[in-house]
Design an enzyme around this catalytic site. Structure first.
Site, PDB file in Angstrom:
ATOM      1  N   GLY A   1      36.229  39.524  35.076  1.00  0.00           N
ATOM      2  CA  GLY A   1      34.827  39.138  35.220  1.00  0.00           C
ATOM      3  C   GLY A   1      33.894  39.951  34.337  1.00  0.00           C
ATOM      4  O   GLY A   1      32.981  39.398  33.705  1.00  0.00           O
TER       5      GLY A   1
ATOM      6  N   ASN B   1      27.483  39.094  45.139  1.00  0.00           N
ATOM      7  CA  ASN B   1      28.666  39.793  45.653  1.00  0.00           C
ATOM      8  C   ASN B   1      28.357  40.730  46.813  1.00  0.00           C
ATOM      9  O   ASN B   1      29.245  41.099  47.563  1.00  0.00           O
ATOM     10  CB  ASN B   1      29.348  40.567  44.522  1.00  0.00           C
ATOM     11  CG  ASN B   1      28.380  41.396  43.698  1.00  0.00           C
ATOM     12  OD1 ASN B   1      27.399  40.865  43.160  1.00  0.00           O
ATOM     13  ND2 ASN B   1      28.620  42.673  43.605  1.00  0.00           N
TER      14      ASN B   1
ATOM     15  N   GLN C   1      32.277  35.457  42.376  1.00  0.00           N
ATOM     16  CA  GLN C   1      32.422  35.366  43.832  1.00  0.00           C
ATOM     17  C   GLN C   1      32.544  33.918  44.310  1.00  0.00           C
ATOM     18  O   GLN C   1      33.168  33.645  45.331  1.00  0.00           O
ATOM     19  CB  GLN C   1      31.225  36.019  44.540  1.00  0.00           C
ATOM     20  CG  GLN C   1      31.184  37.528  44.403  1.00  0.00           C
ATOM     21  CD  GLN C   1      32.308  38.234  45.148  1.00  0.00           C
ATOM     22  OE1 GLN C   1      32.805  37.748  46.156  1.00  0.00           O
ATOM     23  NE2 GLN C   1      32.713  39.387  44.647  1.00  0.00           N
TER      24      GLN C   1
ATOM     25  N   HIS D   1      41.349  38.152  40.444  1.00  0.00           N
ATOM     26  CA  HIS D   1      41.652  39.007  41.599  1.00  0.00           C
ATOM     27  C   HIS D   1      40.672  38.815  42.768  1.00  0.00           C
ATOM     28  O   HIS D   1      40.873  39.363  43.844  1.00  0.00           O
ATOM     29  CB  HIS D   1      41.767  40.483  41.190  1.00  0.00           C
ATOM     30  CG  HIS D   1      40.472  41.188  40.920  1.00  0.00           C
ATOM     31  ND1 HIS D   1      39.863  41.991  41.857  1.00  0.00           N
ATOM     32  CD2 HIS D   1      39.684  41.231  39.823  1.00  0.00           C
ATOM     33  CE1 HIS D   1      38.759  42.506  41.326  1.00  0.00           C
ATOM     34  NE2 HIS D   1      38.625  42.057  40.100  1.00  0.00           N
TER      35      HIS D   1
ATOM     36  N   THR E   1      47.640  39.388  22.134  1.00  0.00           N
ATOM     37  CA  THR E   1      48.717  38.637  22.789  1.00  0.00           C
ATOM     38  C   THR E   1      48.320  38.322  24.225  1.00  0.00           C
ATOM     39  O   THR E   1      47.848  39.201  24.945  1.00  0.00           O
ATOM     40  CB  THR E   1      50.022  39.462  22.750  1.00  0.00           C
ATOM     41  OG1 THR E   1      50.334  39.721  21.390  1.00  0.00           O
ATOM     42  CG2 THR E   1      51.163  38.713  23.411  1.00  0.00           C
TER      43      THR E   1
ATOM     44  N   CYS F   1      31.393  49.154  42.887  1.00  0.00           N
ATOM     45  CA  CYS F   1      30.968  49.860  41.673  1.00  0.00           C
ATOM     46  C   CYS F   1      29.888  50.890  41.980  1.00  0.00           C
ATOM     47  O   CYS F   1      29.756  51.875  41.282  1.00  0.00           O
ATOM     48  CB  CYS F   1      30.426  48.874  40.662  1.00  0.00           C
ATOM     49  SG  CYS F   1      31.248  47.304  40.706  1.00  0.00           S
TER      50      CYS F   1
HETATM   51  C1  LIG Z   1      34.005  41.611  40.880  1.00  0.00           C
HETATM   52  C2  LIG Z   1      32.849  41.024  40.156  1.00  0.00           C
HETATM   53  C3  LIG Z   1      32.710  41.141  38.757  1.00  0.00           C
HETATM   54  C4  LIG Z   1      33.689  41.944  37.923  1.00  0.00           C
HETATM   55  O1  LIG Z   1      34.927  41.335  37.824  1.00  0.00           O
HETATM   56  P1  LIG Z   1      36.197  42.201  37.318  1.00  0.00           P
HETATM   57  O2  LIG Z   1      37.273  41.203  37.136  1.00  0.00           O
HETATM   58  O3  LIG Z   1      36.490  43.189  38.381  1.00  0.00           O
HETATM   59  O4  LIG Z   1      35.785  42.824  36.024  1.00  0.00           O
HETATM   60  C5  LIG Z   1      31.638  40.541  38.147  1.00  0.00           C
HETATM   61  N1  LIG Z   1      30.725  39.848  38.859  1.00  0.00           N
HETATM   62  C6  LIG Z   1      30.819  39.703  40.197  1.00  0.00           C
HETATM   63  C7  LIG Z   1      29.795  38.900  40.926  1.00  0.00           C
HETATM   64  C8  LIG Z   1      31.875  40.287  40.883  1.00  0.00           C
HETATM   65  O5  LIG Z   1      31.955  40.165  42.216  1.00  0.00           O
END
Ligand SMILES: *Cc1c(COP(=O)(O)O)cnc(C)c1O
Length: 395
Positions: free
Chosen positions: A75, A155, A183, A205, A241, A329
């Site tokens: 993300g 989030n 999200q 994830h 890759t 974070c």
């Molecule tokens: C978790 C999240 C991200 C970051 O995604 P990653 O794959 O962990 O880099 C970005 N934006 C939102 C809204 C998120 O919940």
């Protein structure tokens, strides 16, 4: 040996369990089918086909074309790419970008970086529920506006944005619209044409897929720059890759999420509301953050007056309960969440916050234990709080 400690995982907005069938789909691409998808011999074609399959699955569920899906490392990368590349590609037209105060740091910090490069960024306020105000958005648009980046759902507090209306406004003004749907994807139905979305970020994830793999949807016709220079992978836009097992896992996770979405989210919504109702009813001086109904099916976010969210988290951890005081974070820093401040909470209330995000595995019995634990811990913490003592004396 003592009894095994129970684990109640309610931090699914931070990450989710990789589903067993997703792991199973990935495994052969580590061991037997390890060919480089760019190689010419037949052995590597299996890897190439697997990527094509995942890309098709993802494109189909968004109503997109396969050539519009670009795999990334998650993300954060997708958000960085979307904003930086659109800013550069449209610089000839203008230097103004609109986003909101409640975005993920992957968007906010990219916005701050772009400001240093000479772009002007407007950070829109939100209302007390965390919803972007459409009138403010319209007022913020200038002839030089080249990009609007507003998240699909938040989030921290779960509030779902009026994405369709935002998309229509962007389209009307000929402005590129990017949405961070990390999200929302997998929890809410998303059709990029119906919602006028030009770019969309997602991460595996967050929907029971593996970590370190995501995609950026880029509508055909949107000018975009390469993010990583090198080989010809991802239509020459993102060299390196391919993460074949990750991509396969992502495809499997999306297929699974789409199949189970209706039933899964209906169940989560019911449990979420059960949790919210009980907490608000049984614990005084408590508020729910985010929109009451227009929120992610698995999100609950509370503020408990007179306590520190961090203390609550640590004591919940001792009971085997995983939650969050904001986004993963920001934990570790002492600043209250920018999202809670943006919805107008005073610092001391924002500090007493707890986010609980459910999964399909969450049970009512678990939530009963969680509510009971929160009730006891909050009472204990309040009894140690001079602020609370003072408040009760003056009442
Ligand atoms: C978790 C999240 C991200 C970051 O995604 P990653 O794959 O962990 O880099 C970005 N934006 C939102 C809204 C998120 O919940």
């Amino acid at each position: 040996m003592g009894e095994e400690k129970r684990l109640i995982y309610l931090d699914n907005a931070a990450t989710t369990r990789t589903a067993p069938e997703v792991v199973e789909a990935m495994l052969p691409y580590f061991s037997e089918l390890y060919g480089n998808p760019s190689s010419v011999y037949e052995f590597s074609q299996k890897s190439k086909e697997a990527i094509t399959g995942a890309r098709e699955t993802i494109a189909k569920c968004l109503g997109a074309k396969t050539g519009e899906i670009y795999f990334t490392a998650g993300g954060s990368e997708s958000d960085n790419w979307a904003m930086k590349a659109a800013a550069e590609a449209y610089r000839g037209k203008g230097n103004h970008i609109i986003t909101s105060k409640i975005e993920h740091h992957a968007v906010l910090h990219t916005g701050a970086w772009l400001e240093k490069q000479g772009f002007e960024v407007t950070y829109l306020d939100v209302d007390e529920n965390g919803t972007v105000k459409l009138e403010e958005l319209k007022k913020a648009i200038r002839p030089t506006t080249i990009l609007i980046s507003i998240m699909f759902a938040n989030n921290e507090i779960g509030t779902i944005q009026p994405v369709k209306e935002i998309g229509a406004i962007a389209k009307e003004h000929g402005i590129v619209f990017h949405t961070d749907a990390v999200q929302a994807f997998g929890q809410l139905p998303i059709h990029v044409d119906e919602l006028n979305i030009d770019m969309l970020s997602s991460s595996a994830h967050k929907l029971n897929g593996p970590k370190g793999i995501g995609f950026l949807y880029i509508r055909k016709g949107v000018k975009i720059r390469s993010f990583i220079h090198g080989g010809a992978q991802e239509r020459k836009r993102r060299a390196g890759t391919e993460n074949v097992p990750g991509i396969v896992g992502y495809g499997a996770a999306v297929e699974r999420a789409m199949k189970t979405m209706e039933e899964r989210t209906a169940r989560e919504r019911e449990l979420r509301d059960y949790l919210i109702d009980r907490v608000l009813r049984e614990i005084p001086y408590t508020r729910l953050n985010g929109h009451r109904t227009n929120r992610l099916p698995n999100n609950a976010n509370f503020s408990f007056q007179f306590i520190e969210g961090e203390s609550l988290l640590i004591m919940l951890d001792m009971e085997g309960i995983c939650g969050s005081s904001g986004s993963a974070c920001t934990s570790g820093s002492l600043d209250p969440s920018h999202v809670l401040l943006a919805i107008g909470l005073p610092h001391e209330i924002a500090h007493g916050s707890l986010r609980l995000t459910l999964s399909e595995e969450t049970t009512r019995e678990e939530l009963d234990y969680v509510v009971e634990s929160i009730r006891k811990i909050v009472e204990k913490l309040r009894n140690m709080s001079p602020l609370y003592e003072d408040f009760m004396r003056r009442r």
